[in-house]
Design a protein around this motif. Structure first.
Motif, short mmCIF file in Angstrom:
data_model
loop_
_atom_site.label_atom_id
_atom_site.label_comp_id
_atom_site.label_asym_id
_atom_site.label_seq_id
_atom_site.Cartn_x
_atom_site.Cartn_y
_atom_site.Cartn_z
N TYR A 34 2.17 64.26 2.91
CA TYR A 34 1.65 65.32 2.04
C TYR A 34 1.47 66.56 2.92
CZ TYR A 34 -1.60 68.15 -0.63
OH TYR A 34 -2.20 69.19 -1.29
N ASP A 35 2.18 67.61 2.60
CA ASP A 35 2.07 68.85 3.36
C ASP A 35 2.59 70.01 2.52
OD1 ASP A 35 1.82 70.85 5.22
OD2 ASP A 35 3.00 69.87 6.77
N PRO A 36 1.70 70.67 1.78
CA PRO A 36 2.14 71.80 0.96
C PRO A 36 2.58 73.00 1.80
CG PRO A 36 -0.25 71.60 0.90
CD PRO A 36 0.28 70.41 1.64
N PHE A 37 2.36 72.93 3.10
CA PHE A 37 2.74 74.04 3.97
C PHE A 37 4.21 73.98 4.41
CE2 PHE A 37 -1.83 73.83 4.29
CZ PHE A 37 -2.18 75.17 4.15
N LEU A 38 4.90 72.89 4.08
CA LEU A 38 6.32 72.80 4.43
C LEU A 38 7.11 73.95 3.78
CD1 LEU A 38 6.98 68.96 4.18
CD2 LEU A 38 7.04 70.36 6.25
N ASP A 39 6.95 74.10 2.48
CA ASP A 39 7.65 75.18 1.77
C ASP A 39 7.03 76.54 2.08
OD1 ASP A 39 9.52 73.51 0.58
OD2 ASP A 39 8.19 73.06 -1.10
N TYR A 40 5.73 76.56 2.24
CA TYR A 40 5.02 77.81 2.51
C TYR A 40 5.54 78.48 3.78
CZ TYR A 40 1.12 80.86 3.84
OH TYR A 40 0.35 81.93 4.23
N PHE A 41 5.69 77.72 4.85
CA PHE A 41 6.13 78.30 6.11
C PHE A 41 7.64 78.53 6.16
CE2 PHE A 41 1.99 76.76 7.83
CZ PHE A 41 1.50 78.00 8.17
N LYS A 42 8.37 78.03 5.17
CA LYS A 42 9.80 78.34 5.08
C LYS A 42 10.01 79.72 4.43
CE LYS A 42 11.38 73.59 4.80
NZ LYS A 42 11.88 72.52 3.93
N GLY A 43 8.99 80.15 3.72
CA GLY A 43 9.08 81.44 3.02
C GLY A 43 8.47 82.57 3.84
N ASP A 44 8.07 83.61 3.14
CA ASP A 44 7.50 84.79 3.77
C ASP A 44 5.99 84.61 3.90
OD1 ASP A 44 7.26 87.28 4.86
OD2 ASP A 44 7.42 88.35 2.96
N TYR A 45 5.58 83.68 4.75
CA TYR A 45 4.18 83.28 4.86
C TYR A 45 3.27 84.37 5.45
CZ TYR A 45 5.27 82.34 9.77
OH TYR A 45 5.67 82.44 11.08
N LEU A 46 3.85 85.39 6.06
CA LEU A 46 3.02 86.46 6.61
C LEU A 46 2.50 87.39 5.52
CD1 LEU A 46 5.05 87.32 9.82
CD2 LEU A 46 2.93 86.02 9.66
N ARG A 47 3.13 87.35 4.34
CA ARG A 47 2.74 88.26 3.27
C ARG A 47 2.07 87.57 2.08
NH1 ARG A 47 7.95 91.09 4.47
NH2 ARG A 47 7.29 92.83 5.78
N ILE A 48 2.25 86.27 1.96
CA ILE A 48 1.66 85.58 0.81
C ILE A 48 0.46 84.75 1.26
CG2 ILE A 48 3.78 85.53 -0.55
CD1 ILE A 48 4.27 82.69 0.36
N SER A 49 -0.41 84.44 0.31
CA SER A 49 -1.62 83.70 0.65
C SER A 49 -1.31 82.20 0.78
CB SER A 49 -2.70 83.94 -0.40
OG SER A 49 -2.26 83.50 -1.65
N VAL A 50 -2.23 81.51 1.40
CA VAL A 50 -2.10 80.08 1.66
C VAL A 50 -2.03 79.33 0.33
CG1 VAL A 50 -3.31 78.10 2.66
CG2 VAL A 50 -3.33 80.29 3.84
#
Length: 147
Positions: A34-50
């Motif tokens: 379980y890791d919702p950050f897998l997709d998050y860090f593939k995207g533009d994570y510097l501009r979107i919220s956690v």
């Protein structure tokens, strides 16, 4: 050189198999953990919220992955160097690094804003990837050569 390879066939096969296990952990990460950050860090994570996450499940998923990587890494170090001291020392370091990194990860999640997502990315990277193995192997090789 060829003689050394012939004498260490079993070691080579075991280390290769352990490396394949590490690769499998990476290849099946979405199905296994379980890791919702897998997709998050593939995207533009510097501009979107956690993203939304379940803290307990995230802790369990990251911890399970870290310890799987650590076990396979410790086995690789043991088979490469045949030195129980190196393996024990590395296991202590893995545990200490785990405590520091998992604490820092969750503190960053709870008390930090989006401006520190870059740091969060790298803390998480050290937790989910066997990066310490890449640091320990050359260090122990150098140590063994200078003995």
């Amino acid at each position: 050189m060829l003689e050394r390879i012939r004498n260490n066939k079993l070691k080579i096969v075991l280390v290769s198999l352990l490396i394949l296990f590490l690769v499998a952990i990476r290849a099946f990460e979405e199905e296994l953990f379980y890791d919702p950050f897998l997709d998050y860090f593939k995207g533009d994570y510097l501009r979107i919220s956690v993203p939304e996450y379940n803290g307990f499940k995230l802790f369990l998923g990251i911890s399970f992955r870290y310890f799987l990587n650590a076990i396979f890494s410790l086995a690789i170090i043991y088979f490469l160097f045949s030195d129980l001291k190196f393996t024990k020392f590395t296991s202590i370091l893995y545990f200490i690094f785990y405590l520091i990194l998992i604490t820092a990860f969750f503190l960053m999640l709870h008390f930090s804003g989006n401006e520190n997502n870059f740091i969060l990315f790298y803390i998480r990277r050290f937790l989910i990837q066997p990066l310490f193995l890449l640091l320990f192997i050359p260090a122990f090789f150098y140590q063994k050569q200078n003995k």
